[in-house]
Design an enzyme around this catalytic site. Structure first.
Site, PDB file in Angstrom:
ATOM      1  N   SER A  34       0.827  -1.208   0.000  1.00 55.68           N
ATOM      2  CA  SER A  34       0.000   0.000   0.000  1.00 55.68           C
ATOM      3  C   SER A  34       0.863   1.261   0.000  1.00 55.68           C
ATOM      4  CB  SER A  34      -0.882  -0.020   1.247  1.00 55.68           C
ATOM      5  OG  SER A  34      -1.618   1.168   1.351  1.00 55.68           O
ATOM      6  N   LEU A  86      -1.626   9.859   4.924  1.00 57.35           N
ATOM      7  CA  LEU A  86      -2.913   9.351   4.425  1.00 57.35           C
ATOM      8  C   LEU A  86      -3.709  10.294   3.520  1.00 57.35           C
ATOM      9  CD1 LEU A  86      -4.498   7.697   7.629  1.00 57.35           C
ATOM     10  CD2 LEU A  86      -3.935   6.584   5.508  1.00 57.35           C
ATOM     11  N   ASN A 112      -7.053  -1.134   0.880  1.00 51.55           N
ATOM     12  CA  ASN A 112      -6.535  -0.883   2.219  1.00 51.55           C
ATOM     13  C   ASN A 112      -7.353   0.241   2.854  1.00 51.55           C
ATOM     14  OD1 ASN A 112      -4.814   0.637   4.171  1.00 51.55           O
ATOM     15  ND2 ASN A 112      -3.300  -0.919   3.678  1.00 51.55           N
ATOM     16  N   CYS A 143      -0.678   2.851  10.723  1.00 52.57           N
ATOM     17  CA  CYS A 143      -0.061   4.023  10.102  1.00 52.57           C
ATOM     18  C   CYS A 143       0.703   4.825  11.154  1.00 52.57           C
ATOM     19  CB  CYS A 143      -1.103   4.924   9.436  1.00 52.57           C
ATOM     20  SG  CYS A 143      -0.311   6.435   8.818  1.00 52.57           S
ATOM     21  N   ASN A 204       4.415  -2.821   8.749  1.00 53.16           N
ATOM     22  CA  ASN A 204       4.366  -1.424   8.317  1.00 53.16           C
ATOM     23  C   ASN A 204       5.733  -0.804   8.656  1.00 53.16           C
ATOM     24  OD1 ASN A 204       3.441   1.218   7.600  1.00 53.16           O
ATOM     25  ND2 ASN A 204       1.361   0.623   8.163  1.00 53.16           N
ATOM     26  N   GLY A 256      11.559  -4.160   2.691  1.00 48.70           N
ATOM     27  CA  GLY A 256      12.880  -4.191   2.061  1.00 48.70           C
ATOM     28  C   GLY A 256      13.055  -5.177   0.932  1.00 48.70           C
ATOM     29  N   THR A 278       8.974  -0.121  -1.130  1.00 49.23           N
ATOM     30  CA  THR A 278       9.877   0.977  -1.470  1.00 49.23           C
ATOM     31  C   THR A 278      10.618   0.755  -2.791  1.00 49.23           C
ATOM     32  OG1 THR A 278      10.125   1.350   0.892  1.00 49.23           O
ATOM     33  CG2 THR A 278      11.779   2.355  -0.526  1.00 49.23           C
TER      34      THR A 278
HETATM   35  O1  RRO Z   1       0.375   7.722   4.571  1.00 52.95           O
HETATM   36  C1  RRO Z   1       1.353   7.481   5.312  1.00 52.95           C
HETATM   37  O2  RRO Z   1       2.031   8.362   5.815  1.00 52.95           O
HETATM   38  C2  RRO Z   1       1.729   6.100   5.645  1.00 52.95           C
HETATM   39  C3  RRO Z   1       0.840   5.090   5.931  1.00 52.95           C
HETATM   40 BR1  RRO Z   1      -0.993   5.323   5.769  1.00 52.95          BR
HETATM   41  C4  RRO Z   1       1.294   3.840   6.378  1.00 52.95           C
HETATM   42  O3  RRO Z   1       0.542   2.900   6.671  1.00 52.95           O
HETATM   43  N1  RRO Z   1       2.626   3.662   6.490  1.00 52.95           N
HETATM   44  C5  RRO Z   1       3.503   4.630   6.203  1.00 52.95           C
HETATM   45  O4  RRO Z   1       4.705   4.418   6.329  1.00 52.95           O
HETATM   46  N2  RRO Z   1       3.036   5.845   5.776  1.00 52.95           N
END
Ligand code: RRO
Length: 317
Positions: A34, A86, A112, A143, A204, A256, A278
């Site tokens: 995501s 988000l 998601n 998050c 995450n 990673g 990434t």
């Molecule tokens: O949008 C974000 O800043 C973010 C989300 Br929703 C997440 O689940 N994980 C992340 O590293 N950034």
């Protein structure tokens, strides 16, 4: 949707790449994480994204959100730090404008979602229940970049509550995405499974910070962010192994992954599937590259399916 220049990748008939996640059968274990794959369409010029095992799209919330103040992304020597916060158009506009595009991608689609509380998670799932072409929901309980964003993956009771409230409104496969920013993820994952999660995705991003000492300021607009990239793989592998030993539901490994060797490591550690994150930023073909190489690696271990490799890492003596 297949473009003529990007033919579907051939999968040798003698290697079975399919995996099962709860009630969901995926054509192969390689998905996208995501927030790292846009709407998927952006990657279509590079390869046919329909060849992926699944696509997880950026988190959607009930109301529109603008996201965090910039800068939102910074490269550190060890990995990428993000504080995106988000941003999204909210569920109503998303269902109207974005979902029809996502349905054309051709790969299994995982939406998601994130709510402020358990009932908002459930409400989002309820709204999506009316929509076709969604193969699973991933619950973003982790998050790191919004206030309260990790609340539902930092306690077992919180995790059980969110998943069970969503489970009450849908029979769809539910993937609980958990945070590494806890002392022990195992009871939290077990509680999510008890609440009705079909699978756990881990991990995450890891909470981190970058400092601009000359200006005496943190680099990111919100100060802290989530660290991702190859530097977090050892942490994620350890967690996947722990979860494979602990929970009865499949684990999806995230963290990673930049090539097929990483995928093999995750499978052996106990992941039934993986999400590539990434690496999509610096190699838009990473999904294709991995899928091309995966059957050969499976054969190298004398196996003929992904499933027979999952969790087969030997224990240390
Ligand atoms: O949008 C974000 O800043 C973010 C989300 Br929703 C997440 O689940 N994980 C992340 O590293 N950034």
């Amino acid at each position: 949707m297949s473009s003529p220049e990007s033919p579907k990748l051939p999968v040798p008939a003698d290697v079975d790449l399919s995996v099962r996640l709860g009630g969901l059968t995926l054509p192969n274990p390689v998905g996208t994480a995501s927030g790292t794959f846009g709407k998927g369409l952006e990657f279509q010029p590079f390869y046919d994204v329909a060849s992926l095992g699944f696509i997880v799209v950026k988190t959607i919330t009930m109301e529109p959100r603008a996201g965090n103040p910039s800068p939102r992304l910074v490269e550190t020597p060890g990995g990428m730090l993000n504080s995106i916060g988000l941003p999204n158009p909210g569920i109503e506009a998303y269902v109207r404008d974005t979902l029809p595009l996502l349905r054309t991608l051709g790969a299994p689609l995982v939406i998601n979602i994130a709510g402020h509380d358990a009932s908002e998670f459930a409400r989002l799932a309820e709204i999506l229940e009316k929509e076709e072409g969604i193969d699973a929901l991933e619950l973003n309980m982790s998050c790191p970049n919004v206030s309260g964003g990790m609340d539902y993956s930092t306690s077992a009771d919180g995790a059980r509550d969110v998943v069970s409230r969503v489970r009450d409104v849908t029979d769809r496969p539910l993937i609980a995405k958990l945070s590494p920013n806890v002392t022990d993820i195992r009871p939290i994952a077990a509680a999510a499974a008890e609440g009705g999660a079909s699978a756990i995705s881990a991990i995450n991003t890891l909470l981190g910070m970058a400092v601009d000492w000359r200006h005496r300021r943190p680099v990111l607009g919100r100060g802290i962010g989530g660290l991702s990239g190859p530097c977090i793989k050892p942490v994620a592998l350890r967690i996947v192994r722990d979860l494979w030993r602990t929970v009865d539901v499949p684990v999806i490994g995230i963290g990673g992954i930049q090539g097929v060797d990483d995928v093999m490591e995750y499978l052996l550690a106990g992941a039934s599937a993986v999400q590539v994150g990434t690496a999509n930023y610096y190699n838009p073909c990473v999904g294709k590259d991995i899928l091309e190489a995966l059957p050969r690696c499976i054969r190298e271990l004398g196996a003929s399916s992904v499933r027979e490799l999952v969790g087969t890492l030997e224990d240390p003596r």
